[in-house]
Design an enzyme around this catalytic site. Structure first.
Site, PDB file in Angstrom:
ATOM      1  N   ASP A  78     -30.635  66.483 -30.529  1.00 45.37           N
ATOM      2  CA  ASP A  78     -30.507  67.475 -29.456  1.00 45.37           C
ATOM      3  C   ASP A  78     -31.149  66.882 -28.207  1.00 45.37           C
ATOM      4  O   ASP A  78     -31.147  65.671 -28.042  1.00 45.37           O
ATOM      5  CB  ASP A  78     -31.161  68.800 -29.881  1.00 45.37           C
ATOM      6  CG  ASP A  78     -30.508  70.019 -29.236  1.00 45.37           C
ATOM      7  OD1 ASP A  78     -30.434  70.063 -27.993  1.00 45.37           O
ATOM      8  OD2 ASP A  78     -30.060  70.923 -29.973  1.00 45.37           O
ATOM      9  N   HIS A  85     -29.124  64.517 -26.489  1.00 46.09           N
ATOM     10  CA  HIS A  85     -28.410  65.281 -25.465  1.00 46.09           C
ATOM     11  C   HIS A  85     -28.972  65.060 -24.071  1.00 46.09           C
ATOM     12  O   HIS A  85     -28.593  65.767 -23.139  1.00 46.09           O
ATOM     13  CB  HIS A  85     -28.420  66.766 -25.813  1.00 46.09           C
ATOM     14  CG  HIS A  85     -27.640  67.097 -27.050  1.00 46.09           C
ATOM     15  ND1 HIS A  85     -27.484  68.387 -27.513  1.00 46.09           N
ATOM     16  CD2 HIS A  85     -26.960  66.302 -27.916  1.00 46.09           C
ATOM     17  CE1 HIS A  85     -26.754  68.374 -28.624  1.00 46.09           C
ATOM     18  NE2 HIS A  85     -26.434  67.115 -28.889  1.00 46.09           N
TER      19      HIS A  85
END
Length: 432
Positions: A246, A273
């Site tokens: 993430d 991310h």
């Protein structure tokens, strides 16, 4: 590979200090490399079974300013609560392993390890609550065992997270490290891996340094943010390698309060991310410096994300000497992160500066809410490959046409460089 990246980072740091000495970091403290504690209060020995009791006892009886030292071997433990001024020293060759037993982390309602409407049913593996000083030091490993089967069943923490996503619920999985209402926390050198949920999460922290960390978790491990900074001030993340499933780093400012004076300097981000601000920014995020950062294969690169359900003012953010490679969205400043969101918390991004930001291909997105709340962005020496595309909507972008490539919509074209060339030149210019 990790050692090679870390060596590259350290070389980059030494050379970049000369160029960047005139740039004032946004963390208001003077940051120096952490050193080992002078005193070791206890040296627990791994039992080969559950070491929770002996480790917690060592922490409780350790005086402020000293360290609990873990030597070579594997220590298996449930949740540990840190004490003010005490450092957990995870030595080289030591691995502190989180036992994969939901009952050990449950807050008393039987929710940990289950899917529910809320996802806060687990205690963290290591917690700093209302502490001052101390932290985690050493060259060892803290392993959250996110991929291990939990409770003797047939599902891991990460599989639970994916099942929750499919069912529209929230997984109850423990964060690896939680720091709440704390001051003057220092992490140095340690490797964090395989967190069941976030690796490090901060809330209402004043003064925290993360120096030389390695955070390493598979790209498909859901909700395994590297470092989440929420409602915190005077925080530095530096000299670190972070790759997760993430956000590599996320700066948040939700209902708990604003975040400000944050420095993300001299780091390498692998998969993940990206370098994110948001999505909760309703209390405001400001005075943020991101400098000397490589984002290598992250889905998003430099990202500010929010919407009308959780928006607020994001201002005074500077990105400089950034290299982006293999990103789908190298730049994504978006006030419509969830286009279906409803509410009156308007996201406003202003005084955003990109300076010496180079990359290859991908979508360069800058999307404000409307003309009354347009983005305010300044570009200086921002260069991508000719295959990159700008997507601008309600964005006031200040730039000299010869300083940006591909050219902004409606502006004249300039000679373009391939992505690999502009990245290498960015670091040559930024590190001489």
């Amino acid at each position: 590979m990790i050692k090679r990246f870390r060596n590259w980072i350290l070389l980059s740091i030494l050379t970049s200090m000369i160029v960047c000495s005139a740039v004032k970091a946004q963390d208001r403290r003077t940051i120096v490399e952490p050193v080992a504690p002078d005193t070791v209060c206890d040296r627990p020995v791994p039992s080969g079974r559950n070491d929770t009791v002996s480790l917690q006892d060592a922490i409780e009886h350790c005086p402020s300013g000293a360290a609990v030292y873990l030597g070579r071997g594997e220590f298996h433990s449930g949740p540990l609560e840190m004490k003010s001024g005490v450092t957990l020293w995870v030595g080289r060759g030591a691995t502190l392993i989180a036992i994969p037993e939901p009952a050990a982390y449950d807050k008393g309602l039987g929710q940990c390890g289950r899917i529910a409407e809320k996802g806060d049913g687990c205690r963290p593996f290591i917690s700093f609550s209302k502490t001052r000083g101390g932290g985690i030091y050493g060259e060892g490993v803290i392993d959250g065992q996110g991929g291990a089967m939990i409770g003797g069943g047939a599902e891991s923490w990460w599989q639970l997270a994916r099942r929750a996503q499919a069912l529209g619920g929230n997984q109850n999985a423990p964060r690896l490290i939680q720091i709440d209402h704390a001051q003057d926390i220092t992490f140095s050198g340690v490797t964090l891996r395989n967190a069941p949920n976030f690796h490090v999460a901060l809330s209402r922290v004043e003064g925290a340094t993360f120096w030389g960390l390695t955070i390493d978790t598979p790209a498909d491990a859901r909700n395994t943010d590297g470092i989440d900074l929420g409602a915190s001030q005077d925080v530095t993340v530096t000299h670190s390698l972070i790759r997760t499933g993430d956000d590599n780093v996320a700066i948040k400012a939700g209902d708990s309060g604003s975040s400000s004076h944050i420095s993300i300097i001299d780091n390498y981000f692998g998969w993940g991310h990206g370098m994110s601000i948001g999505s909760e920014v309703n209390s405001g995020a400001r005075d943020i410096l991101v400098r000397n950062l490589t984002l290598d294969g992250t889905t998003s690169g430099l990202r500010i994300k929010s919407d009308v359900s959780r928006g607020g003012l994001v201002e005074g953010v500077t990105y400089e000497y950034v290299c982006l490679r293999g990103n789908k969205w190298p730049v994504a400043f978006d006030t419509k992160y969830d286009p279906r969101a409803q509410g009156t918390r308007i996201p406003v991004y202003r005084q955003i500066v990109l300076r010496h930001v180079h990359g290859d291909t991908g979508v360069l997105l800058m999307r404000g809410l409307d003309e009354r709340h347009a983005l305010d962005v300044t570009l200086e020496d921002v260069r991508f490959a000719n295959s990159a595309t700008w997507q601008l909507e309600h964005a006031n972008v200040t730039a000299k046409h010869f300083d940006v490539s591909p050219p902004l919509p409606g502006r004249a074209a300039e000679p373009l460089l391939r992505g690999s060339e502009v990245c290498s030149r960015a670091f040559r210019d930024g590190n001489r």
